[in-house]
Design a protein around this motif. Structure first.
Motif, mmCIF file in Angstrom:
data_model
loop_
_atom_site.group_PDB
_atom_site.id
_atom_site.type_symbol
_atom_site.label_atom_id
_atom_site.label_comp_id
_atom_site.label_asym_id
_atom_site.label_seq_id
_atom_site.Cartn_x
_atom_site.Cartn_y
_atom_site.Cartn_z
ATOM 1 N N ILE A 1 0.831 -1.212 0.000
ATOM 2 C CA ILE A 1 0.000 0.000 0.000
ATOM 3 C C ILE A 1 0.862 1.257 0.000
ATOM 4 N N GLU A 2 1.836 1.281 0.886
ATOM 5 C CA GLU A 2 2.676 2.482 1.029
ATOM 6 C C GLU A 2 3.558 2.714 -0.191
ATOM 7 N N SER A 3 4.065 1.648 -0.783
ATOM 8 C CA SER A 3 4.974 1.805 -1.929
ATOM 9 C C SER A 3 4.234 2.098 -3.235
ATOM 10 N N ASN A 4 2.920 1.886 -3.255
ATOM 11 C CA ASN A 4 2.154 2.110 -4.484
ATOM 12 C C ASN A 4 1.122 3.226 -4.356
ATOM 13 N N ASN A 5 1.245 4.033 -3.289
ATOM 14 C CA ASN A 5 0.371 5.194 -3.119
ATOM 15 C C ASN A 5 -1.112 4.807 -3.142
ATOM 16 N N ILE A 6 -1.443 3.752 -2.406
ATOM 17 C CA ILE A 6 -2.815 3.247 -2.319
ATOM 18 C C ILE A 6 -3.427 3.682 -0.995
ATOM 19 N N ARG A 7 -4.697 4.053 -1.042
ATOM 20 C CA ARG A 7 -5.385 4.472 0.179
ATOM 21 C C ARG A 7 -6.263 3.331 0.691
ATOM 22 N N PRO A 8 -5.971 2.786 1.870
ATOM 23 C CA PRO A 8 -6.844 1.768 2.435
ATOM 24 C C PRO A 8 -8.069 2.427 3.064
ATOM 25 N N LEU A 9 -9.245 1.869 2.777
ATOM 26 C CA LEU A 9 -10.485 2.429 3.313
ATOM 27 C C LEU A 9 -11.202 1.369 4.142
ATOM 28 N N PHE A 10 -11.055 1.452 5.457
ATOM 29 C CA PHE A 10 -11.788 0.583 6.376
ATOM 30 C C PHE A 10 -13.235 1.054 6.396
ATOM 31 N N TYR A 11 -14.170 0.155 6.669
ATOM 32 C CA TYR A 11 -15.586 0.530 6.549
ATOM 33 C C TYR A 11 -16.006 1.614 7.540
ATOM 34 N N GLN A 12 -15.186 1.882 8.563
ATOM 35 C CA GLN A 12 -15.488 2.970 9.498
ATOM 36 C C GLN A 12 -14.786 4.274 9.125
ATOM 37 N N ASP A 13 -14.027 4.247 8.027
ATOM 38 C CA ASP A 13 -13.318 5.441 7.555
ATOM 39 C C ASP A 13 -14.329 6.426 6.956
ATOM 40 N N PRO A 14 -14.215 7.730 7.250
ATOM 41 C CA PRO A 14 -15.179 8.704 6.703
ATOM 42 C C PRO A 14 -15.160 8.798 5.172
ATOM 43 N N ASP A 15 -14.061 8.372 4.530
ATOM 44 C CA ASP A 15 -13.986 8.425 3.070
ATOM 45 C C ASP A 15 -14.511 7.165 2.391
ATOM 46 N N TYR A 16 -14.884 6.156 3.178
ATOM 47 C CA TYR A 16 -15.468 4.933 2.618
ATOM 48 C C TYR A 16 -16.785 5.306 1.912
ATOM 49 N N PRO A 17 -17.084 4.709 0.752
ATOM 50 C CA PRO A 17 -18.332 5.065 0.041
ATOM 51 C C PRO A 17 -19.564 4.860 0.921
ATOM 52 N N ARG A 18 -20.232 5.933 1.276
ATOM 53 C CA ARG A 18 -21.312 5.846 2.262
ATOM 54 C C ARG A 18 -22.521 5.087 1.726
ATOM 55 N N ARG A 19 -22.747 5.127 0.423
ATOM 56 C CA ARG A 19 -23.877 4.379 -0.144
ATOM 57 C C ARG A 19 -23.634 2.873 0.021
ATOM 58 N N LEU A 20 -22.386 2.477 -0.164
ATOM 59 C CA LEU A 20 -22.023 1.063 -0.040
ATOM 60 C C LEU A 20 -22.223 0.567 1.390
ATOM 61 N N LEU A 21 -22.033 1.463 2.341
ATOM 62 C CA LEU A 21 -22.214 1.097 3.759
ATOM 63 C C LEU A 21 -23.640 0.658 4.065
ATOM 64 N N GLN A 22 -24.584 1.103 3.259
ATOM 65 C CA GLN A 22 -25.986 0.733 3.476
ATOM 66 C C GLN A 22 -26.252 -0.742 3.167
ATOM 67 N N CYS A 23 -25.316 -1.379 2.471
ATOM 68 C CA CYS A 23 -25.485 -2.767 2.037
ATOM 69 C C CYS A 23 -24.871 -3.710 3.075
ATOM 70 N N ASP A 24 -25.642 -4.695 3.504
ATOM 71 C CA ASP A 24 -25.182 -5.616 4.555
ATOM 72 C C ASP A 24 -23.880 -6.318 4.195
ATOM 73 N N ASP A 25 -23.725 -6.658 2.896
ATOM 74 C CA ASP A 25 -22.555 -7.431 2.480
ATOM 75 C C ASP A 25 -21.439 -6.565 1.902
ATOM 76 N N SER A 26 -21.428 -5.282 2.260
ATOM 77 C CA SER A 26 -20.345 -4.415 1.778
ATOM 78 C C SER A 26 -19.011 -4.852 2.388
ATOM 79 N N PRO A 27 -17.911 -4.662 1.660
ATOM 80 C CA PRO A 27 -16.604 -5.097 2.163
ATOM 81 C C PRO A 27 -16.188 -4.318 3.409
ATOM 82 N N MET A 28 -15.489 -4.994 4.312
ATOM 83 C CA MET A 28 -14.916 -4.290 5.466
ATOM 84 C C MET A 28 -13.784 -3.379 5.018
ATOM 85 N N MET A 29 -13.108 -3.796 3.942
ATOM 86 C CA MET A 29 -11.886 -3.111 3.530
ATOM 87 C C MET A 29 -11.911 -2.870 2.024
#
Length: 238
Positions: free
Chosen positions: A55-83
């Protein structure tokens, strides 16, 4: 779903690994092999260290499901990814998100429909989401780049490669005003079973899904069915 249940019960991701085995075994629907892995996390944490380095060497942003930048619409779905793993510059929570999917064997009619649709979305500042596959997906992403619309490709593999390889240049162009998103850890190959799962992310993070020229058993109908189950608007060009 199990992962979110564990975090909710224990209070945080870190607390899951500090919880006693007996307490973990009492949590509803948590399998024994999951409890074993949590109680003996040495191999897991070694893999995590490799992922952090990638992640760090490839400039990737990890988005945990509690992260404010995680897609909020996706959070509405029960089977949305944790990560999620995101590379790019797009805001995944803009006011309007439209997913465009369809056949790999796009006709001239389909190309015209797709191109016109994307062009008509420019004034509404829409984020266009698709799957970076051949055909409709490629057309949607390419037209978005040409029109200056942000566009995000959701992958069914890790960010160590672009699939299909023919879209490598397009994917690179998308990073400036869009991005690439996946739930797959690095090293995950574009295996067939990953793509139906990928489709739930496309459906879940959008307000509406537009299907362009799908066969009766096309993969994009999986996306349409998922979108419908998530109470999203679904439209089609036959």
């Amino acid at each position: 779903v199990s992962g979110k249940r564990l975090v909710a019960y224990c209070g945080s991701a870190e607390a899951v690994f500090k919880e006693k085995r007996k307490a973990l075994e009492k949590i509803h629907n948590i399998k024994e092999f999951t409890v074993d892995a949590i109680c003996h996390p040495k191999d897991i944490l070694k893999r995590v260290e490799q992922e952090v380095e990638f992640i760090e060497s490839n400039n990737i942003r990890p988005l945990f499901y509690q992260d404010p930048d995680y897609p909020r619409r996706l959070l509405q779905c029960d089977d949305s990814p944790m990560m999620l793993y995101f590379k790019g510059s797009a805001n995944l929570n803009v006011q309007r998100v439209v997913a465009i999917v369809g056949t790999r064997n796009i006709t001239d009619y389909g190309k015209e429909c797709c191109s016109q649709l994307v062009s008509d979305l420019v004034d509404d500042k829409v984020l266009v989401v698709s799957g970076l596959a051949y055909g409709v997906d490629t057309m949607a992403h390419r037209t978005s780049v040409q029109e200056g619309l942000p566009t995000v490709g959701v992958l069914g593999n890790g960010l160590q490669q672009i699939y299909p390889a023919a879209n490598k240049k397009l994917a690179s162009e998308m990073l400036a005003n869009g991005g690439l998103l996946t739930e797959c850890m690095s090293g995950t190959l574009p295996d067939r079973e990953n793509f139906p799962r990928r489709n739930r992310i496309i459906a879940g993070m959008a307000d509406a899904v537009v299907v362009i020229e799908s066969a009766l058993k096309g993969g994009s109908l999986i996306t349409a069915d998922l979108a419908n189950s998530y109470s999203r608007d679904v439209f089609a060009y036959p």
